[in-house]
Design an enzyme around this catalytic site. Structure first.
Site, mmCIF file in Angstrom:
data_model
loop_
_atom_site.group_PDB
_atom_site.id
_atom_site.type_symbol
_atom_site.label_atom_id
_atom_site.label_comp_id
_atom_site.label_asym_id
_atom_site.label_seq_id
_atom_site.Cartn_x
_atom_site.Cartn_y
_atom_site.Cartn_z
ATOM 1 C CD GLU A 408 -2.800 -1.211 -0.121
ATOM 2 O OE1 GLU A 408 -2.954 -0.191 -0.812
ATOM 3 O OE2 GLU A 408 -3.247 -2.329 -0.461
ATOM 4 C CG HIS A 414 2.233 5.676 -8.574
ATOM 5 N ND1 HIS A 414 1.530 4.720 -9.263
ATOM 6 C CD2 HIS A 414 2.692 6.541 -9.514
ATOM 7 C CE1 HIS A 414 1.584 4.989 -10.562
ATOM 8 N NE2 HIS A 414 2.275 6.087 -10.736
HETATM 9 ZN ZN LIG Z 1 -2.364 -2.772 -5.196
#
Ligand SMILES: [Zn+2]
Length: 624
Positions: A408, A414
């Site tokens: 996660e 990201h």
């Molecule tokens: Zn994922």
């Protein structure tokens, strides 16, 4: 500790009983709860913003008919849509995250629904935009973009809208297709009803005499924990018997899915159902074909792993239901306080800046760590533009929980990098790229743990975790993609779709992947009947595999070559994250050095599996 082949340890079927009472949220330490005040200080502030959201929607509706007025008008509409989008995320997540921390709270649920109602209104109030823009020739809009740099920011989004238009029909055609909407979902809904609401699983008797009412969860639990092969075989038999009883109905429903997909593809003038599925993200079909072919040619390490398992588990025959049970007994707990430093440490190859951003997730309370009464199950990372991501966990000290956290946080990083480098319009990323940073974080973490584990049993557990992950996230998904492609080709080529025809495809694939490493059971052939993805999201699962292959190649590039080559690889990877959704996923990945039309990324997975299986063989040889 023993290798524990056909051991006498009892089956552990019941969920974790070490924490019989789930605490109330009030009992959880503040440090381990996310801090939502970074979004709004309180509900009053939220409400004010929600009202502004509603006013903006009304304002947007008044722009209808204005676009032909020129670049400034178009820009104004684009900007206002961005503002609405940013606000929508914020009001939505404040309500939704509050709700997920205790879903029994009706007042919060009502607020969450208020946002949903506004979102539906926004959807409706903005539906004029695409057709109105598309009625202006692309050449004109290109001239506008050349003349107006602020508008040029939206170039990729605008050009893509025109590209998507290629397969949009005239008004009459679209109207007809819209009529089909309602029964498009019929086979999928019927599958859900048949396989969940109406399904009746039997009760089975284990070798201990214990009676177990079967369910999908129980079935998986027996396969993953029960050390008696006869019990696993019995669960497998009884479980598949249920699907076999309705196998012709499942085939008819799946046939409905295939015909629906082919109907829409033909109506929109795509050559194949695969072309239609890939057009949205502009992915060439050769990506899927290459994925399937190269994986099929790389199944030897998969077979080696199963042969090794058969030997270690001391089995005379080895079946598909023997693939999950742990090779060794090892019960280490991983406390949350310990693993944080390891996760940050494992990201060292990505540089100190990445590490310090990662550490902020812990220091600034982005994470809701433990389970509490009423809390949503599972885990996710929620992107909130203009703020920071929030991570929901149900951390329970298991190795799986640690990897979920690493996973996660890959998504979170990201989000952090994309949001800080992209305007809102490009801040989101497609699923085609999304699972790269999450699986890369996991891979880095696994390497870190393997290098530090002093206990040989822990190394075996880590290696098995890594291999099982490759089998489940890569090999199984490619097999699924291959099945979907072959099944869709039946209808494209006008061939009959029967339960036998579908089972033949599936069984053929099982054999192509596992060769003589598996003893085959007739019932395995009907596995296709129970996989929800086939009915719910055709041509979706291959993306898990392409992400996995991208990650494998990135890991290879981060680990090999000269110092400067490695630095370049890090730079390219971070650029990929910072790029968000500012271009097509294939283009973004290519810039990061990954070309999924070539064999290298898939070969990188095969090589990684080869090396993991060799390591595991060596660890086990040392132990025996
Ligand atoms: Zn994922």
């Amino acid at each position: 500790m023993t290798m524990n082949a056909m051991s006498n340890s009892p089956a552990t079927l019941t969920p974790d009983t070490k924490h019989p009472r789930i605490p109330d949220r009030g009992e959880i330490d503040e440090r381990h709860k996310w801090d939502l005040s970074a979004l709004y200080p309180d509900w009053t502030a939220w409400e004010a913003d929600l009202n502004e959201f509603g006013r903006q929607i009304d304002r947007y509706a008044t722009l209808h008919g204005s676009l032909a007025g020129g670049p400034e008008r178009l820009l104004a509409a684009m900007k206002l849509a961005d503002d609405v989008g940013v606000r929508a995320y914020k009001v939505w997540y404040y309500a939704s995250l509050n709700y997920d921390q205790d879903q029994r709270d009706n007042a919060v649920n009502a607020r969450r629904q208020q946002v949903q109602i506004l979102m539906a209104r926004w959807h409706q109030a903005s539906s004029w935009f695409n057709p109105e823009l598309l009625s202006i020739p692309l050449e004109t809009v290109r001239e506008w973009m050349a003349a107006n740099t602020d508008l040029a920011l939206y170039r990729f989004a605008i050009e893509d809208l025109y590209r998507q238009q290629e397969h949009v029909l005239d008004q009459k055609g679209e109207r007809l297709l819209a009529f089909a909407d309602r029964f498009d979902s019929a086979p999928t809904d019927a599958f859900s009803a048949l396989s969940t609401a109406d399904v009746k699983f039997p009760t089975i008797t284990l070798s201990t005499g214990e009676l177990v009412p079967l369910s999908y969860g129980q079935y998986r639990a027996i396969l993953a924990t029960n050390r008696h092969q006869a019990d696993r075989a019995e669960a497998f038999r009884a479980f598949h018997e249920v699907y076999k009883a309705n196998i012709n109905t499942y085939a008819a429903l799946y046939h409905g899915v295939l015909q629906r997909d082919w109907f829409h593809s033909q109506a929109r003038e795509y050559k194949t159902t695969l072309d239609a599925a890939l057009h949205g993200n502009n992915i060439p079909p050769s990506v899927v074909e290459n994925l399937i072919e190269t994986t099929k040619a790389g199944t030897e390490p998969l077979r080696r792993y199963h042969r090794l398992r058969k030997r270690v588990l001391g089995l005379d025959t080895y079946h598909s239901y023997d693939g999950l049970v742990p090779l060794v007994e090892f019960d280490r707990k991983y406390s949350y306080g310990d693993v944080l430093a390891w996760i940050v440490g494992s990201a060292a190859p990505l540089g100190p800046e990445y590490q310090s951003k990662l550490a902020q997730a812990f220091e600034r309370r982005w994470i809701d760590v433990y389970e509490n009464a009423g809390k949503r199950s599972g885990a996710y990372s929620a992107p909130v533009y203009g703020s920071h991501p929030y991570v929901l966990l149900n951390y329970n000290d298991t190795l799986d929980a640690v990897f979920t956290l690493a996973h996660e946080l890959g998504h979170s990083m990201h989000t952090v990098l994309a949001h800080s480098h992209q305007p809102f319009v490009y801040a989101g990323y497609t699923i085609f790229v999304a699972e790269v940073p999450s699986t890369l974080n996991e891979a880095l973490f696994l390497d870190y743990m393997l290098a530090r584990a002093t206990d040989e049993l822990e190394r075996i557990v880590l290696l098995q975790h890594s291999i099982d992950d490759m089998v489940g996230t890569f090999y199984t998904q490619v097999l699924f993609a291959d099945y979907e492609l072959q099944a869709h080709r039946l209808v494209e080529q006008g061939k009959p779709v029967t339960a036998d025809a579908l089972s033949e495809i599936y069984f053929g694939l099982l054999k192509a992947y596992h060769g003589d490493a598996l003893d085959y059971d007739e019932a395995s052939a009907i596995t296709w009947a129970r996989v929800p993805h086939f009915y719910q999201m055709p041509y979706y699962v291959y993306q898990y595999a392409t992400c996995y292959a991208s990650t494998a190649q990135l890991m290879h590039d981060l680990r090999s070559g000269s110092e400067s080559a490695r630095r370049d690889a890090v730079e390219r990877y971070l650029t990929l994250l910072k790029s968000g959704g500012s271009d097509y996923p294939m283009a973004l990945l290519q810039r990061a050095g990954i070309d999924l039309r070539q064999r290298e990324p898939v070969r990188a997975v095969v090589e990684r599996l080869e090396s993991r299986v060799s390591q595991l063989e060596a660890e086990i040889a040392r132990l025996l």
